[in-house]
Each structure stands twice: as structure tokens, then as C-alpha cells.
Design a protein around this motif. Structure first.
Motif, PDB file in Angstrom:
ATOM      1  N   GLU A 253       0.834  -1.209   0.000  1.00  9.60           N
ATOM      2  CA  GLU A 253       0.000   0.000   0.000  1.00  9.60           C
ATOM      3  C   GLU A 253       0.868   1.259   0.000  1.00  9.60           C
ATOM      4  OE1 GLU A 253      -2.372  -0.614   3.459  1.00  9.60           O
ATOM      5  OE2 GLU A 253      -3.579  -2.214   2.537  1.00  9.60           O
ATOM      6  N   LEU A 254       1.989   1.213   0.710  1.00  9.27           N
ATOM      7  CA  LEU A 254       2.896   2.362   0.776  1.00  9.27           C
ATOM      8  C   LEU A 254       3.503   2.645  -0.591  1.00  9.27           C
ATOM      9  CD1 LEU A 254       4.161   4.420   2.730  1.00  9.27           C
ATOM     10  CD2 LEU A 254       5.977   2.754   3.164  1.00  9.27           C
ATOM     11  N   ILE A 255       3.854   1.586  -1.318  1.00  9.46           N
ATOM     12  CA  ILE A 255       4.408   1.750  -2.662  1.00  9.46           C
ATOM     13  C   ILE A 255       3.423   2.495  -3.556  1.00  9.46           C
ATOM     14  CG2 ILE A 255       4.970   0.491  -4.800  1.00  9.46           C
ATOM     15  CD1 ILE A 255       6.217  -1.695  -2.986  1.00  9.46           C
ATOM     16  N   VAL A 256       2.181   2.055  -3.538  1.00 10.69           N
ATOM     17  CA  VAL A 256       1.157   2.670  -4.392  1.00 10.69           C
ATOM     18  C   VAL A 256       0.898   4.114  -3.967  1.00 10.69           C
ATOM     19  CG1 VAL A 256      -1.285   2.597  -5.047  1.00 10.69           C
ATOM     20  CG2 VAL A 256       0.063   0.479  -4.984  1.00 10.69           C
ATOM     21  N   ALA A 257       0.771   4.347  -2.666  1.00  8.39           N
ATOM     22  CA  ALA A 257       0.489   5.700  -2.168  1.00  8.39           C
ATOM     23  C   ALA A 257       1.608   6.670  -2.524  1.00  8.39           C
ATOM     24  CB  ALA A 257       0.281   5.662  -0.656  1.00  8.39           C
ATOM     25  N   ARG A 258       2.860   6.241  -2.328  1.00 10.94           N
ATOM     26  CA  ARG A 258       3.989   7.131  -2.614  1.00 10.94           C
ATOM     27  C   ARG A 258       4.167   7.333  -4.122  1.00 10.94           C
ATOM     28  NH1 ARG A 258       3.796   8.022   2.213  1.00 10.94           N
ATOM     29  NH2 ARG A 258       5.587   8.592   3.520  1.00 10.94           N
ATOM     30  N   ALA A 259       3.932   6.290  -4.899  1.00 12.23           N
ATOM     31  CA  ALA A 259       4.045   6.439  -6.355  1.00 12.23           C
ATOM     32  C   ALA A 259       3.046   7.475  -6.866  1.00 12.23           C
ATOM     33  CB  ALA A 259       3.824   5.098  -7.045  1.00 12.23           C
ATOM     34  N   LYS A 260       1.840   7.440  -6.320  1.00 15.90           N
ATOM     35  CA  LYS A 260       0.804   8.374  -6.766  1.00 15.90           C
ATOM     36  C   LYS A 260       1.060   9.797  -6.264  1.00 15.90           C
ATOM     37  CE  LYS A 260      -3.002   5.125  -7.462  1.00 15.90           C
ATOM     38  NZ  LYS A 260      -4.386   4.754  -7.068  1.00 15.90           N
ATOM     39  N   SER A 261       1.669   9.924  -5.089  1.00 17.42           N
ATOM     40  CA  SER A 261       1.879  11.262  -4.528  1.00 17.42           C
ATOM     41  C   SER A 261       3.230  11.863  -4.898  1.00 17.42           C
ATOM     42  CB  SER A 261       1.767  11.211  -2.999  1.00 17.42           C
ATOM     43  OG  SER A 261       2.811  10.430  -2.443  1.00 17.42           O
ATOM     44  N   SER A 262       4.238  10.994  -5.137  1.00 18.49           N
ATOM     45  CA  SER A 262       5.604  11.502  -5.325  1.00 18.49           C
ATOM     46  C   SER A 262       6.239  11.192  -6.665  1.00 18.49           C
ATOM     47  CB  SER A 262       6.514  10.957  -4.211  1.00 18.49           C
ATOM     48  OG  SER A 262       6.026  11.322  -2.947  1.00 18.49           O
ATOM     49  N   GLY A 263       5.800  10.095  -7.327  1.00 23.13           N
ATOM     50  CA  GLY A 263       6.375   9.761  -8.630  1.00 23.13           C
ATOM     51  C   GLY A 263       7.106   8.433  -8.628  1.00 23.13           C
ATOM     52  N   HIS A 264       8.447   8.484  -8.737  1.00 19.95           N
ATOM     53  CA  HIS A 264       9.242   7.272  -8.915  1.00 19.95           C
ATOM     54  C   HIS A 264       9.630   6.661  -7.562  1.00 19.95           C
ATOM     55  CE1 HIS A 264      13.048   5.270 -10.828  1.00 19.95           C
ATOM     56  NE2 HIS A 264      12.103   4.403 -10.532  1.00 19.95           N
ATOM     57  N   VAL A 265       9.057   5.498  -7.278  1.00 15.67           N
ATOM     58  CA  VAL A 265       9.389   4.754  -6.071  1.00 15.67           C
ATOM     59  C   VAL A 265      10.386   3.657  -6.430  1.00 15.67           C
ATOM     60  CG1 VAL A 265       8.523   3.210  -4.266  1.00 15.67           C
ATOM     61  CG2 VAL A 265       7.157   5.176  -4.985  1.00 15.67           C
ATOM     62  N   VAL A 266      11.497   3.606  -5.690  1.00 17.75           N
ATOM     63  CA  VAL A 266      12.469   2.518  -5.848  1.00 17.75           C
ATOM     64  C   VAL A 266      12.366   1.623  -4.623  1.00 17.75           C
ATOM     65  CG1 VAL A 266      14.911   1.891  -5.964  1.00 17.75           C
ATOM     66  CG2 VAL A 266      14.045   3.800  -7.322  1.00 17.75           C
ATOM     67  N   ARG A 267      12.151   0.365  -4.876  1.00 18.42           N
ATOM     68  CA  ARG A 267      12.084  -0.640  -3.805  1.00 18.42           C
ATOM     69  C   ARG A 267      13.420  -1.369  -3.792  1.00 18.42           C
ATOM     70  NH1 ARG A 267      11.851  -3.035   0.271  1.00 18.42           N
ATOM     71  NH2 ARG A 267      10.275  -4.537   0.914  1.00 18.42           N
ATOM     72  N   LEU A 268      14.277  -1.042  -2.829  1.00 20.23           N
ATOM     73  CA  LEU A 268      15.640  -1.561  -2.770  1.00 20.23           C
ATOM     74  C   LEU A 268      15.693  -2.779  -1.859  1.00 20.23           C
ATOM     75  CD1 LEU A 268      18.557  -0.965  -3.744  1.00 20.23           C
ATOM     76  CD2 LEU A 268      18.851   0.426  -1.681  1.00 20.23           C
ATOM     77  N   LYS A 269      16.106  -3.917  -2.452  1.00 18.13           N
ATOM     78  CA  LYS A 269      16.085  -5.189  -1.734  1.00 18.13           C
ATOM     79  C   LYS A 269      17.457  -5.847  -1.754  1.00 18.13           C
ATOM     80  CE  LYS A 269      11.282  -6.391  -2.888  1.00 18.13           C
ATOM     81  NZ  LYS A 269      10.833  -6.890  -1.572  1.00 18.13           N
ATOM     82  N   GLY A 270      17.798  -6.548  -0.688  1.00 24.24           N
ATOM     83  CA  GLY A 270      19.051  -7.287  -0.659  1.00 24.24           C
ATOM     84  C   GLY A 270      19.062  -8.406  -1.678  1.00 24.24           C
ATOM     85  N   GLY A 271      20.264  -8.703  -2.208  1.00 27.00           N
ATOM     86  CA  GLY A 271      20.388  -9.795  -3.175  1.00 27.00           C
ATOM     87  C   GLY A 271      19.700  -9.472  -4.483  1.00 27.00           C
ATOM     88  N   ASP A 272      18.962 -10.448  -4.987  1.00 25.65           N
ATOM     89  CA  ASP A 272      18.162 -10.257  -6.198  1.00 25.65           C
ATOM     90  C   ASP A 272      16.687 -10.258  -5.810  1.00 25.65           C
ATOM     91  OD1 ASP A 272      18.003 -10.526  -9.382  1.00 25.65           O
ATOM     92  OD2 ASP A 272      16.459 -11.795  -8.487  1.00 25.65           O
TER      93      ASP A 272
END
Length: 256
Positions: free
Chosen positions: A74-93
Motif C-alpha cells: 500500500e505504501l508503494i502505491v500511495a507514494r508512487a501516486k503522490s511523489s512519482g518514482h518509487v524505488v524498492r531496494l532489496k538485498g540480493g536479487d
């Protein structure tokens, strides 16, 4: 007003060594408006992020979840709509037990553009840093990468199948199930099969335990090994000692 197009890019940060992130991943971090990062991400990588971007820690530490997966979605969607480009940074692959695919599907269902930047998986790199090849002629023709703990917090049944094969077996998130994992291999008559357990691989905090199916639990207790760690079972573990022995021989020659 300049309204930015909502977008999610799921990015693999690599196994821990800050130098093992890709050039493309760094380029993407510099374009981020918001970055959501996990506990296994080396925090030195945060220096590469666009300085104007919002940074949000959404990882797990000491068994405590700051955000549940549904909240992260939900945070990804909310921030994408309010701020633009969301990067989800994850360890490994992000596509190797990283839930990257799930988050992309969720975001896409809201009409958000999605992309992925692959990362170097810990299942490969952590073993390699200890001179353990997952495949080697005469030792292993293939390898399995298995999660030790499923979504339901149970042991993966694929481990029993893998124990029957001659392949190298790499188990991620399996330390809490080590006794059960070892039992599968013992039942297949593989008590002498080499095993390596590598904690905090590729980082300055790295710890290693080498043994066999029969001895590895004792070694884990002796060295106080714990998560985050990977378990490698297979004849290829012997390659590590071969390299160490060769290095020692050359060192002795130089000293002599």
C-alpha cells in the motif's frame, strides 16, 4: 504544477558488499523520488540515492517487522501516486525469495508502471566469496536454491527432493530449520556430505562454519552462527579447502 508519472522500480542491492551493486541500480537510485529499503541492504548504498528523495526503512530487524507486506504494498502505491518514482531496494536479487514479483503485481494492478533491476543473488555470491563454486566438473552438474522457510513459516518440502539428488543445495533462510534439513540428508545416507554455513556473507562481519551433515550442528553451536546466513550442501564445498591449501603451499615456498 509538474505532476510526476507514478512508477515502481524494484532494485536488487546485491549480497552485502557495497561494490556488488550494479551500475544500472546506482543510476536508478539517483532518479528516485522515494526509496523503500530492507534490513539486508548495506546502508552505505543509501549514499547513492538522489539527495532529495524520501528514504523509508521497511525491513525486519531482530524478529520485529516495521511494516507488514500488505502495508509495504500500500505504501508503494500511495507514494508512487503522490511523489512519482518509487524505488524498492532489496538485498540480493529481488526475484530470488525477495517478493519483488508480488510488489510489482500489486502496483501494476493500480495502473502504475513497473520495472526491475536484477541484483547479484546471495545464493551465488556468498558461496563464491568463500571459494565455493555451485557447479564444478566432477562434483556437481547443477544446483538447487531453496527457501528454508515458506510463506506459512514451515520447512520447504523441496529440500527432501533435493537431498536425493547429486546437485549442490543452497538453502536461504534455513537456520531455524537446520536440524530438519540435516535429517533429510542423513536419511539419504549422506552424513559425510560437506556443508558450509556462511553468515553475513561478503561483508566485514562474515563468519563461516565448515563441516559435514553429521557435524554441522555442533559447529554452528560452537561458532554461534545465526541468520542472516546461507547453507551450502555438496561436494563443491571441498573446493574451498583445495584453494586454501594451494595458497598455503605457495606461502610456504616464498617463506622458505
Amino acid at each position: 504544477m509538474n505532476i510526476k508519472k507514478p512508477k515502481l522500480t524494484v532494485v536488487g542491492a546485491g549480497p552485502g558488499d557495497v561494490d556488488l551493486i550494479t551500475v544500472k541500480a546506482i543510476k536508478v537510485l539517483k532518479t528516485a523520488d522515494v526509496v523503500l529499503y530492507d534490513a539486508l541492504v548495506n546502508e552505505e548504498l543509501l549514499d547513492y540515492i538522489n539527495p532529495e528523495a524520501e528514504q523509508i526503512f521497511v525491513g525486519k530487524r531482530r524478529g520485529c517487522y516495521k511494516y507488514q507486506q500488505e502495508q509495504i504494498n500500500e505504501l508503494i502505491v500511495a507514494r508512487a501516486k503522490s511523489s512519482g518514482h518509487v524505488v524498492r531496494l532489496k538485498g540480493g536479487d529481488p526475484f530470488i525469495f525477495g517478493r519483488g514479483a508480488e510488489e510489482m503485481e500489486y502496483a501494476a494492478s493500480f495502473g502504475i508502471d513497473v520495472d526491475v533491476v536484477p541484483g547479484i543473488s546471495s545464493s551465488l555470491a556468498v558461496a563464491a566469496y568463500q571459494n565455493i563454486p555451485l557447479t564444478k566438473r566432477g562434483s556437481a552438474e547443477s544446483f538447487w536454491v531453496i527457501t528454508g522457510t515458506t510463506k506459512e513459516h514451515k520447512r520447504s518440502n523441496d529440500i527432501a527432493l533435493a537431498a536425493k539428488s547429486s546437485a549442490t543445495v543452497v538453502v536461504l533462510m534455513g537456520m531455524s530449520k537446520l536440524s530438519q534439513i540435516v535429517k533429510f540428508f542423513q536419511d539419504e545416507g549422506k552424513s559425510n556430505l560437506p556443508v558450509a554455513i556462511i553468515q553475513n556473507g561478503t561483508t566485514v562481519r562474515e563468519k563461516v562454519g565448515i563441516g559435514t551433515v553429521a557435524t554441522i550442528e555442533h559447529i554452528v553451536a560452537e561458532k554461534e552462527l545465526k541468520n542472516p546466513a546461507i547453507i551450502v550442501l555438496g561436494e563443491v564445498v571441498k573446493h574451498r579447502k583445495i584453494i586454501l591449501d594451494i595458497k598455503q603451499q605457495y606461502a610456504n615456498v616464498l617463506q622458505g
